[in-house]
Design a protein around this motif. Sequence first.
Motif, PDB file in Angstrom:
ATOM      1  N   SER A 193       0.837  -1.206   0.000  1.00 34.66           N
ATOM      2  CA  SER A 193       0.000   0.000   0.000  1.00 34.66           C
ATOM      3  C   SER A 193       0.867   1.249   0.000  1.00 34.66           C
ATOM      4  CB  SER A 193      -0.923  -0.001   1.219  1.00 34.66           C
ATOM      5  OG  SER A 193      -1.788  -1.117   1.208  1.00 34.66           O
ATOM      6  N   GLY A 194       1.939   1.217   0.804  1.00 33.78           N
ATOM      7  CA  GLY A 194       2.852   2.365   0.837  1.00 33.78           C
ATOM      8  C   GLY A 194       3.513   2.607  -0.499  1.00 33.78           C
ATOM      9  N   ALA A 195       3.903   1.500  -1.180  1.00 33.33           N
ATOM     10  CA  ALA A 195       4.530   1.633  -2.495  1.00 33.33           C
ATOM     11  C   ALA A 195       3.559   2.238  -3.506  1.00 33.33           C
ATOM     12  CB  ALA A 195       5.022   0.270  -2.977  1.00 33.33           C
ATOM     13  N   ILE A 196       2.286   1.810  -3.430  1.00 36.68           N
ATOM     14  CA  ILE A 196       1.280   2.352  -4.352  1.00 36.68           C
ATOM     15  C   ILE A 196       1.050   3.832  -4.093  1.00 36.68           C
ATOM     16  CG2 ILE A 196      -1.163   2.258  -4.960  1.00 36.68           C
ATOM     17  CD1 ILE A 196      -1.055  -0.756  -4.563  1.00 36.68           C
ATOM     18  N   VAL A 197       0.960   4.211  -2.804  1.00 37.01           N
ATOM     19  CA  VAL A 197       0.782   5.627  -2.461  1.00 37.01           C
ATOM     20  C   VAL A 197       1.971   6.443  -2.946  1.00 37.01           C
ATOM     21  CG1 VAL A 197       0.660   7.269  -0.554  1.00 37.01           C
ATOM     22  CG2 VAL A 197      -0.714   5.178  -0.491  1.00 37.01           C
ATOM     23  N   LEU A 198       3.172   5.906  -2.768  1.00 37.84           N
ATOM     24  CA  LEU A 198       4.379   6.617  -3.199  1.00 37.84           C
ATOM     25  C   LEU A 198       4.384   6.810  -4.710  1.00 37.84           C
ATOM     26  CD1 LEU A 198       6.997   7.801  -1.988  1.00 37.84           C
ATOM     27  CD2 LEU A 198       8.104   5.618  -2.511  1.00 37.84           C
ATOM     28  N   LEU A 199       3.993   5.765  -5.443  1.00 36.53           N
ATOM     29  CA  LEU A 199       3.985   5.861  -6.905  1.00 36.53           C
ATOM     30  C   LEU A 199       2.832   6.729  -7.414  1.00 36.53           C
ATOM     31  CD1 LEU A 199       4.886   2.191  -7.900  1.00 36.53           C
ATOM     32  CD2 LEU A 199       6.341   4.219  -8.020  1.00 36.53           C
TER      33      LEU A 199
ATOM     34  N   ARG B   7       3.255  12.033  -8.700  1.00 31.50           N
ATOM     35  CA  ARG B   7       3.699  12.115 -10.094  1.00 31.50           C
ATOM     36  C   ARG B   7       5.209  12.218 -10.248  1.00 31.50           C
ATOM     37  NH1 ARG B   7       2.175  16.412 -12.779  1.00 31.50           N
ATOM     38  NH2 ARG B   7       2.467  15.428 -14.795  1.00 31.50           N
ATOM     39  N   PRO B   8       5.926  13.066  -9.478  1.00 26.40           N
ATOM     40  CA  PRO B   8       7.390  13.125  -9.646  1.00 26.40           C
ATOM     41  C   PRO B   8       8.073  11.795  -9.341  1.00 26.40           C
ATOM     42  CG  PRO B   8       6.606  15.073  -8.496  1.00 26.40           C
ATOM     43  CD  PRO B   8       5.447  14.130  -8.567  1.00 26.40           C
ATOM     44  N   VAL B   9       7.560  11.074  -8.342  1.00 21.25           N
ATOM     45  CA  VAL B   9       8.136   9.767  -8.010  1.00 21.25           C
ATOM     46  C   VAL B   9       7.899   8.785  -9.153  1.00 21.25           C
ATOM     47  CG1 VAL B   9       8.048   7.814  -6.404  1.00 21.25           C
ATOM     48  CG2 VAL B   9       7.864  10.158  -5.543  1.00 21.25           C
ATOM     49  N   LEU B  10       6.675   8.784  -9.675  1.00 31.44           N
ATOM     50  CA  LEU B  10       6.364   7.907 -10.804  1.00 31.44           C
ATOM     51  C   LEU B  10       7.213   8.259 -12.013  1.00 31.44           C
ATOM     52  CD1 LEU B  10       4.570   5.697 -12.061  1.00 31.44           C
ATOM     53  CD2 LEU B  10       2.942   7.496 -12.674  1.00 31.44           C
TER      54      LEU B  10
ATOM     55  N   LEU C  68      -0.347   7.144 -11.712  1.00 29.39           N
ATOM     56  CA  LEU C  68      -0.288   5.685 -11.737  1.00 29.39           C
ATOM     57  C   LEU C  68      -1.591   5.081 -12.239  1.00 29.39           C
ATOM     58  CD1 LEU C  68       1.346   3.143 -11.045  1.00 29.39           C
ATOM     59  CD2 LEU C  68       0.355   3.242  -8.745  1.00 29.39           C
ATOM     60  N   PHE C  69      -2.724   5.719 -11.892  1.00 32.68           N
ATOM     61  CA  PHE C  69      -4.014   5.114 -12.199  1.00 32.68           C
ATOM     62  C   PHE C  69      -4.817   5.828 -13.273  1.00 32.68           C
ATOM     63  CE2 PHE C  69      -3.174   3.650  -7.827  1.00 32.68           C
ATOM     64  CZ  PHE C  69      -3.267   2.282  -8.037  1.00 32.68           C
ATOM     65  N   ASP C  70      -4.425   7.006 -13.687  1.00 37.31           N
ATOM     66  CA  ASP C  70      -5.207   7.670 -14.727  1.00 37.31           C
ATOM     67  C   ASP C  70      -4.352   8.633 -15.542  1.00 37.31           C
ATOM     68  OD1 ASP C  70      -4.830   9.817 -13.071  1.00 37.31           O
ATOM     69  OD2 ASP C  70      -6.943  10.248 -12.741  1.00 37.31           O
ATOM     70  N   ILE C  71      -4.940   9.065 -16.643  1.00 33.49           N
ATOM     71  CA  ILE C  71      -4.346  10.067 -17.528  1.00 33.49           C
ATOM     72  C   ILE C  71      -5.440  11.072 -17.843  1.00 33.49           C
ATOM     73  CG2 ILE C  71      -3.295  10.510 -19.783  1.00 33.49           C
ATOM     74  CD1 ILE C  71      -2.208   7.686 -19.764  1.00 33.49           C
ATOM     75  N   SER C  72      -5.115  12.353 -17.800  1.00 34.88           N
ATOM     76  CA  SER C  72      -6.091  13.392 -18.135  1.00 34.88           C
ATOM     77  C   SER C  72      -5.581  14.225 -19.296  1.00 34.88           C
ATOM     78  CB  SER C  72      -6.364  14.294 -16.926  1.00 34.88           C
ATOM     79  OG  SER C  72      -5.201  15.016 -16.565  1.00 34.88           O
TER      80      SER C  72
END
Length: 240
Positions: free
Chosen positions: A49-55, A58-61, A132-136
């Motif tokens: 969960s922490g890894a998902i929140v971190l990713l 946007r800068p981290v991703l 991580l989960f969407d594009i706008s």
Amino acid sequence: MIFAMNRSLVLSTLVLVVVAICFGLLQFGYASTPHDLLEWTSKIALFISGAIVLLSIRPVLRVLHWATFANYWWFPWLDGEWRAEIRSNWPKVHRMYLAAKREVPMFDALATPLTEADELVTRATVTIESSLFDISIEIMPDGNNKVSRTRFVRPRWAKPDRPELSYVYEQLDNTALAPTDTRHHYGAGIVEFIAKSGELSGHYWTNRKAEAALSTAGTIVMRRVTRPGFFARLLRHKSA
């Protein structure tokens, strides 16, 4: 952006991460039995969960995307400003509308090919943002107050096909409207990323004034706006 990946690949990756964590716990003596691993379940879930929140930042991703060469195996990084050239078949639709009102000579829309004279060319500024989960995607045509924002974007890359974006958008028009126009409409499109030219190119269609059979369609080409690097901006500032 994660939805650009095959679902089975995403599930396989998650399983691999869990297995790797369990193997590490066993290898380094943090767990010696299945019961010990079960006690680590909440910690493993917290780690994922922490890894998902971190990713989700946007800068981290972006850093991870760059460090893992994800442009070649995941999906191209499309964030930033683009300039679009949108070609619409509206002039031909409008000609049919006027012909139906007998304000211009009748013509056969099927037999008459679409020419450059029948295309309406609109230029616009496009802003793309990924997470991580969407594009706008936001499209703002030049010279007016119209704005289009996506309601849904789905990335897809099934090699050897090109990477593509499928999207549904909503457009609002706050300007004075012609009788043939509408203040609010929806549309959809599919664009491919052409790596050789660095362009996004494809087709779109709308339900604009669909009740009067005046809906439109056309093509869109987007070219990334290249901004000068830090040192170029510094030199420009010193020379000013």
